[in-house]
Design an enzyme around this catalytic site. Structure first.
Site, PDB file in Angstrom:
ATOM      1  N   CYS A 277       0.821  -1.213   0.000  1.00 32.29           N
ATOM      2  CA  CYS A 277       0.000   0.000   0.000  1.00 32.29           C
ATOM      3  C   CYS A 277       0.851   1.256   0.000  1.00 32.29           C
ATOM      4  O   CYS A 277       0.647   2.167  -0.812  1.00 32.29           O
ATOM      5  CB  CYS A 277      -0.935  -0.001   1.206  1.00 32.29           C
ATOM      6  SG  CYS A 277      -1.848   1.547   1.417  1.00 32.29           S
TER       7      CYS A 277
ATOM      8  N   GLY B  78      -8.047  -3.999 -18.950  1.00 30.17           N
ATOM      9  CA  GLY B  78      -8.702  -4.225 -17.670  1.00 30.17           C
ATOM     10  C   GLY B  78      -9.431  -2.990 -17.204  1.00 30.17           C
ATOM     11  O   GLY B  78      -8.826  -1.919 -17.048  1.00 30.17           O
ATOM     12  N   ALA B  79     -10.737  -3.116 -16.987  1.00 34.21           N
ATOM     13  CA  ALA B  79     -11.568  -1.960 -16.641  1.00 34.21           C
ATOM     14  C   ALA B  79     -12.215  -2.119 -15.277  1.00 34.21           C
ATOM     15  O   ALA B  79     -13.326  -1.661 -15.051  1.00 34.21           O
ATOM     16  CB  ALA B  79     -12.638  -1.745 -17.707  1.00 34.21           C
TER      17      ALA B  79
ATOM     18  N   ILE C 130      -8.511  -0.708 -10.592  1.00 32.65           N
ATOM     19  CA  ILE C 130      -7.197  -0.147 -10.897  1.00 32.65           C
ATOM     20  C   ILE C 130      -7.193   0.488 -12.274  1.00 32.65           C
ATOM     21  O   ILE C 130      -6.711   1.610 -12.466  1.00 32.65           O
ATOM     22  CB  ILE C 130      -6.113  -1.233 -10.780  1.00 32.65           C
ATOM     23  CG1 ILE C 130      -5.969  -1.702  -9.329  1.00 32.65           C
ATOM     24  CG2 ILE C 130      -4.772  -0.711 -11.297  1.00 32.65           C
ATOM     25  CD1 ILE C 130      -5.026  -2.874  -9.141  1.00 32.65           C
ATOM     26  N   GLY C 131      -7.729  -0.220 -13.271  1.00 29.33           N
ATOM     27  CA  GLY C 131      -7.750   0.304 -14.629  1.00 29.33           C
ATOM     28  C   GLY C 131      -8.527   1.597 -14.741  1.00 29.33           C
ATOM     29  O   GLY C 131      -8.093   2.553 -15.407  1.00 29.33           O
TER      30      GLY C 131
ATOM     31  N   GLY D 128      -6.042  -7.450 -12.314  1.00 26.74           N
ATOM     32  CA  GLY D 128      -6.128  -8.084 -11.004  1.00 26.74           C
ATOM     33  C   GLY D 128      -4.773  -8.431 -10.433  1.00 26.74           C
ATOM     34  O   GLY D 128      -3.722  -8.095 -10.984  1.00 26.74           O
TER      35      GLY D 128
ATOM     36  N   MET E  53      -8.859  -7.048  -1.133  1.00 25.75           N
ATOM     37  CA  MET E  53      -7.542  -6.429  -1.270  1.00 25.75           C
ATOM     38  C   MET E  53      -7.572  -4.929  -1.014  1.00 25.75           C
ATOM     39  O   MET E  53      -7.336  -4.101  -1.905  1.00 25.75           O
ATOM     40  CB  MET E  53      -6.969  -6.765  -2.638  1.00 25.75           C
ATOM     41  CG  MET E  53      -6.639  -8.238  -2.788  1.00 25.75           C
ATOM     42  SD  MET E  53      -5.852  -8.626  -4.356  1.00 25.75           S
ATOM     43  CE  MET E  53      -5.615 -10.412  -4.176  1.00 25.75           C
TER      44      MET E  53
ATOM     45  N   HIS F 158      -7.538  -1.373   4.626  1.00 23.53           N
ATOM     46  CA  HIS F 158      -8.386  -1.370   5.820  1.00 23.53           C
ATOM     47  C   HIS F 158      -8.920  -2.766   6.134  1.00 23.53           C
ATOM     48  O   HIS F 158      -9.208  -3.075   7.282  1.00 23.53           O
ATOM     49  CB  HIS F 158      -9.535  -0.360   5.688  1.00 23.53           C
ATOM     50  CG  HIS F 158     -10.320  -0.451   4.427  1.00 23.53           C
ATOM     51  ND1 HIS F 158      -9.846  -0.041   3.214  1.00 23.53           N
ATOM     52  CD2 HIS F 158     -11.583  -0.900   4.192  1.00 23.53           C
ATOM     53  CE1 HIS F 158     -10.771  -0.221   2.279  1.00 23.53           C
ATOM     54  NE2 HIS F 158     -11.824  -0.755   2.843  1.00 23.53           N
TER      55      HIS F 158
ATOM     56  N   HIS G 204     -25.343  21.143   7.932  1.00 24.34           N
ATOM     57  CA  HIS G 204     -25.673  21.699   6.623  1.00 24.34           C
ATOM     58  C   HIS G 204     -24.729  22.866   6.334  1.00 24.34           C
ATOM     59  O   HIS G 204     -24.408  23.642   7.241  1.00 24.34           O
ATOM     60  CB  HIS G 204     -27.123  22.208   6.633  1.00 24.34           C
ATOM     61  CG  HIS G 204     -27.481  23.035   5.435  1.00 24.34           C
ATOM     62  ND1 HIS G 204     -27.845  22.464   4.239  1.00 24.34           N
ATOM     63  CD2 HIS G 204     -27.539  24.388   5.258  1.00 24.34           C
ATOM     64  CE1 HIS G 204     -28.123  23.430   3.375  1.00 24.34           C
ATOM     65  NE2 HIS G 204     -27.945  24.617   3.966  1.00 24.34           N
TER      66      HIS G 204
END
Length: 465
Positions: free
Chosen positions: A46, A185-186, A189-190, A271, A318, A321, A450
């Site tokens: 990370c 890859g969408a 990450i992509g 991935g 993945m 946290h 608000h």
């Protein structure tokens, strides 16, 4: 097995990711004798090549985008804003360097033996470590935590890697921006890199193998993200990359339908895979799943006595946290301070997440399609993001929406998908409400400040009447 004398410690941690480093430091402070082995990244993925550097760059992209629209807010003089890659890299590396340096100091604390090297199991709860500076050590732990992490998947597409394709880790080391970038890859990450790089001025083509980007999300949510990407200049094309070739400064990808995509550079974002190979887990009696993850029960215990696994390698979602949650679950078992099911198991655990594209998407719990597929009796609350007062002050006019899934009988919140400014912060409010078992009416009638984006939850649940 090494002929070195076997050292014994109270806790042996293999891998210094979020769960591993947290448990190692906490137990060392408590007086345990702890050894932690890390072969690559001080502080874990990370900090070094994932959420921290990428979100640092996302923030830069957002500041650039804001500067380009300043005039709409009455601010002039920022026209012509552009990115300076050298300063951009210095910004990212400064943040990463400071965090890595802080970890190196923490790892030097009394009671924690931080070892740089490559560990391999040679017996139950025992590893032999090829030290980074030469030599070997063999260590046995009374208790062991496996926190090996994961790495970017490298699909076996003919010609792809020979053409110089990058993973999401390698792209962070860029010395100059390419004029054009094709992303394979969408998913999360992509999409994040597509949004970021397009804002920096790169011509981006995003190749999506599914019916829409972000395949885990509802179609209506994915279409909003797609619209945001296209508005920033990203071209989205359907298909799968089946081969690649390089000529001069251009890589050409051939897709499953016979069409081609050409770009100066290619990013592969399909991935991640667990780092469980080549470490001798079979020698330790640690079983793997058919996908190569460490097999764990709801307490994160492996098939070997006294051995736990956490984070990416254990099949945990993945996210940092989520790994932090794993640490807390294992710590509770080791210390015996809290043995109730809620704090020592992953059972019923709900993990929120955010996609830091433009617009931002945040999600927790069930999506509408997941609830429908499960046959649940639910109400769906849905409002345009632009209807939230705070969004109006931000001149948000995108196609975003907020949506919540509510149990029709108990009125408890089962999940939410939020799209728009600052929703990665607001999703925590929904998380707390779900964890506390609040009904949507209880959240709806809270006098939320608000004008804030959090106030949008009142607007959202008012739509249920």
């Amino acid at each position: 097995m090494s002929t070195n004398a076997i050292e014994t410690v109270d806790l042996l941690v293999i891998g210094g990711g979020k769960a591993g480093k947290s448990l190692a430091m906490e137990r060392a402070k408590a007086g345990w004798k702890v050894a932690m082995v890390e072969r690559q990244f001080v502080g874990g993925t990370c900090i070094n090549v994932a959420c921290i550097p990428t979100k640092s760059l996302v923030n830069s992209a957002r500041r650039l985008s804001d500067a380009r629209t300043d005039e709409a807010f009455g601010v002039v003089g920022t026209e012509g804003a552009r990115v300076d890659l050298g300063k951009l890299r210095a910004h990212k590396e400064g943040i990463v360097g400071a965090m890595v340096g802080a970890h190196e100091k923490m790892f030097a604390a009394p009671g924690l033996d931080f070892i740089r090297g490559e560990a391999r199991f040679t017996a139950e709860r025992t590893v032999t470590i090829a030290l980074e500076d030469g030599g070997e050590r063999t260590i046995r732990g009374e208790r062991v935590l496996i926190n090996l992490g994961s790495r970017p998947a490298r699909p076996a597409i003919p010609g792809l890697w020979e053409s110089g394709a990058w993973t999401n880790e390698e792209i962070l080391r860029l010395e100059e921006l390419p004029s054009s970038l094709a992303i394979i890859g969408a998913s999360y990450i992509g999409v994040e890199f597509a949004s970021m790089m397009a804002t920096f001025g790169v011509e981006v083509t995003l190749i999506s193998s599914g019916d829409h980007v972000l395949p885990r999300e509802d179609e209506d949510a994915a279409r909003v993200v797609e619209a945001g990407l296209e508005a920033s200049g990203v071209r989205i094309v359907p298909g799968r990359a089946e081969s690649a070739s390089r000529e001069g400064n251009t890589t050409t990808l051939t897709l499953s339908d016979g069409s081609t995509v050409s770009a100066e550079a290619v990013l592969v974002a399909v991935g991640r895979v667990p780092n469980t190979d080549g470490i001798g887990l079979d020698e330790a009696g640690v079983a793997l799943t058919d996908r190569g993850f460490v097999a764990v029960d709801e307490h994160l215990r492996t098939s070997a006595q006294g051995v736990w696994a956490a984070g990416d390698c254990a099949g945990t979602p993945m996210f940092t946290h989520a790994s932090w949650s794993d640490f807390r679950i294992i710590r509770a078992q080791l210390t015996g301070t809290s043995l109730d099911e809620a704090t020592t198991t992953t059972k019923g655990r709900t993990i929120p997440y955010a996609v830091f594209a433009t617009p931002e998407l945040a999600r927790i719990g069930l999506s509408e399609s997941e609830a429908r597929e499960a046959g649940l009796d639910v109400h769906i609350a849905k409002v345009p993001t632009a209807a939230i007062p705070r969004a109006k002050t931000m001149r948000y006019a995108g196609e975003g929406f907020w949506k919540a899934v509510v149990d029709a009988n108990t009125h408890q919140i089962l999940g939410a998908t939020l799209i728009g400014p600052n929703v990665s912060e607001v999703i925590s409010v929904v998380h707390v409400a779900m964890a506390g078992g609040l009904t949507y009416e209880q959240l709806r009638f809270l006098p939320i400040a608000h004008p804030t984006m959090g106030e949008g939850l009142q607007v959202l649940f008012d739509s249920l009447g």
